[in-house]
Design a protein around this motif. Sequence first.
Motif, PDB file in Angstrom:
ATOM      1  N   GLY A 193     -19.548 -10.084  63.232  1.00 17.29           N
ATOM      2  CA  GLY A 193     -20.388  -9.540  64.083  1.00 17.29           C
ATOM      3  C   GLY A 193     -21.313 -10.790  64.614  1.00 17.29           C
ATOM      4  O   GLY A 193     -21.083 -11.646  64.141  1.00 17.29           O
ATOM      5  N   PRO A 194     -22.361 -10.357  65.303  1.00 22.29           N
ATOM      6  CA  PRO A 194     -23.281 -11.320  66.007  1.00 22.29           C
ATOM      7  C   PRO A 194     -24.282 -11.730  64.970  1.00 22.29           C
ATOM      8  O   PRO A 194     -24.664 -10.873  64.044  1.00 22.29           O
ATOM      9  N   ASN A 195     -24.812 -12.822  65.249  1.00 23.38           N
ATOM     10  CA  ASN A 195     -25.949 -13.329  64.594  1.00 23.38           C
ATOM     11  C   ASN A 195     -27.282 -12.515  64.946  1.00 23.38           C
ATOM     12  O   ASN A 195     -27.013 -12.004  65.955  1.00 23.38           O
ATOM     13  N   PRO A 196     -28.358 -12.632  64.340  1.00 22.63           N
ATOM     14  CA  PRO A 196     -29.592 -11.846  64.536  1.00 22.63           C
ATOM     15  C   PRO A 196     -30.062 -11.881  66.287  1.00 22.63           C
ATOM     16  O   PRO A 196     -30.090 -10.955  66.764  1.00 22.63           O
ATOM     17  N   GLN A 197     -29.930 -13.054  66.825  1.00 22.76           N
ATOM     18  CA  GLN A 197     -30.595 -13.501  68.028  1.00 22.76           C
ATOM     19  C   GLN A 197     -29.266 -12.571  68.865  1.00 22.76           C
ATOM     20  O   GLN A 197     -29.701 -12.032  70.037  1.00 22.76           O
ATOM     21  N   GLU A 198     -27.960 -12.797  68.775  1.00 21.32           N
ATOM     22  CA  GLU A 198     -27.261 -12.292  69.498  1.00 21.32           C
ATOM     23  C   GLU A 198     -27.010 -10.701  69.479  1.00 21.32           C
ATOM     24  O   GLU A 198     -27.030 -10.128  70.427  1.00 21.32           O
ATOM     25  N   LEU A 199     -27.439 -10.221  68.270  1.00 25.22           N
ATOM     26  CA  LEU A 199     -27.644  -8.891  68.043  1.00 25.22           C
ATOM     27  C   LEU A 199     -28.765  -8.159  69.094  1.00 25.22           C
ATOM     28  O   LEU A 199     -28.913  -7.363  69.790  1.00 25.22           O
ATOM     29  N   TYR A 212     -27.363  -0.044  65.800  1.00 31.56           N
ATOM     30  CA  TYR A 212     -28.348   0.566  64.660  1.00 31.56           C
ATOM     31  C   TYR A 212     -27.419   0.401  63.527  1.00 31.56           C
ATOM     32  O   TYR A 212     -26.274   0.565  63.395  1.00 31.56           O
ATOM     33  N   ASP A 213     -28.244   0.286  62.240  1.00 35.56           N
ATOM     34  CA  ASP A 213     -27.469   0.337  60.941  1.00 35.56           C
ATOM     35  C   ASP A 213     -26.917   1.534  60.385  1.00 35.56           C
ATOM     36  O   ASP A 213     -27.321   2.587  61.147  1.00 35.56           O
ATOM     37  N   SER A 214     -25.985   1.658  59.513  1.00 38.47           N
ATOM     38  CA  SER A 214     -25.235   2.733  59.269  1.00 38.47           C
ATOM     39  C   SER A 214     -26.113   3.882  58.714  1.00 38.47           C
ATOM     40  O   SER A 214     -25.777   5.085  58.895  1.00 38.47           O
ATOM     41  N   GLU A 215     -27.404   3.723  58.222  1.00 38.35           N
ATOM     42  CA  GLU A 215     -28.329   4.897  57.762  1.00 38.35           C
ATOM     43  C   GLU A 215     -28.681   5.629  58.559  1.00 38.35           C
ATOM     44  O   GLU A 215     -28.981   6.721  58.871  1.00 38.35           O
ATOM     45  N   TYR A 216     -29.106   4.717  59.805  1.00 40.78           N
ATOM     46  CA  TYR A 216     -29.427   5.628  61.089  1.00 40.78           C
ATOM     47  C   TYR A 216     -28.454   6.304  61.848  1.00 40.78           C
ATOM     48  O   TYR A 216     -28.686   7.317  62.169  1.00 40.78           O
ATOM     49  N   LYS A 264     -28.500  -7.132  57.385  1.00 38.74           N
ATOM     50  CA  LYS A 264     -27.070  -7.764  57.444  1.00 38.74           C
ATOM     51  C   LYS A 264     -26.257  -6.758  56.559  1.00 38.74           C
ATOM     52  O   LYS A 264     -26.655  -6.642  55.461  1.00 38.74           O
ATOM     53  N   GLN A 265     -25.207  -6.173  57.331  1.00 40.13           N
ATOM     54  CA  GLN A 265     -24.447  -5.130  56.725  1.00 40.13           C
ATOM     55  C   GLN A 265     -23.008  -5.770  56.622  1.00 40.13           C
ATOM     56  O   GLN A 265     -22.829  -6.797  57.254  1.00 40.13           O
ATOM     57  N   LYS A 266     -22.036  -5.054  56.022  1.00 46.33           N
ATOM     58  CA  LYS A 266     -20.778  -5.674  55.984  1.00 46.33           C
ATOM     59  C   LYS A 266     -20.021  -5.880  57.286  1.00 46.33           C
ATOM     60  O   LYS A 266     -19.172  -7.035  57.279  1.00 46.33           O
ATOM     61  N   ASP A 267     -20.468  -5.144  58.116  1.00 47.06           N
ATOM     62  CA  ASP A 267     -19.971  -5.437  59.567  1.00 47.06           C
ATOM     63  C   ASP A 267     -20.766  -6.337  60.371  1.00 47.06           C
ATOM     64  O   ASP A 267     -20.754  -6.301  61.835  1.00 47.06           O
ATOM     65  N   GLY A 268     -21.692  -6.965  59.961  1.00 44.46           N
ATOM     66  CA  GLY A 268     -22.712  -7.819  60.595  1.00 44.46           C
ATOM     67  C   GLY A 268     -24.011  -7.152  60.618  1.00 44.46           C
ATOM     68  O   GLY A 268     -24.703  -6.461  59.991  1.00 44.46           O
ATOM     69  N   TRP A 269     -24.936  -7.969  61.539  1.00 42.90           N
ATOM     70  CA  TRP A 269     -26.529  -7.643  61.571  1.00 42.90           C
ATOM     71  C   TRP A 269     -26.383  -6.493  62.587  1.00 42.90           C
ATOM     72  O   TRP A 269     -25.958  -6.202  63.552  1.00 42.90           O
ATOM     73  N   LYS A 270     -27.591  -5.467  61.919  1.00 44.40           N
ATOM     74  CA  LYS A 270     -27.980  -4.350  62.659  1.00 44.40           C
ATOM     75  C   LYS A 270     -29.526  -4.140  62.716  1.00 44.40           C
ATOM     76  O   LYS A 270     -30.209  -4.817  61.997  1.00 44.40           O
TER      77      LYS A 270
END
Length: 129
Positions: free
Chosen positions: A26-32, A52-56, A120-126
Amino acid sequence: MKKKLIYILTLSVFVIFSLSGCSPKGPNPQELLDQYFSSAQHQDYETTYTCYDSEYQKKVTKDEFISHRKEASVVQSYKVIQLDIQKETAKATVEITYTASEKFNRTEPVTITVQEDLIKQKDGWKIKV
């Protein structure tokens, strides 16, 4: 000579595949943040939702999110002012300008500064809500 060339090519392919497994997903924080705000700016709310993260996403469906965003102000521009990255979390300060809106009785664009939390989640930053 041929055997040596085949050996080098095989080794090169092995190294490339080995290294690609170590790269972050996945993207880095700036790319996200760029993906998140630019998709909102272009009113591509399906893409915005994927940031958005998986919880949301467990709490709010994509259709609910898109419906809500279509009723809200449109992002005209954004600027990431500060981004502090830790190992598994990040905090961003972002300046957002929203377009003028008859619906919200705004004759001029309005600019606000917001704080965004990232995780940071398993599929990248969210974006964490």
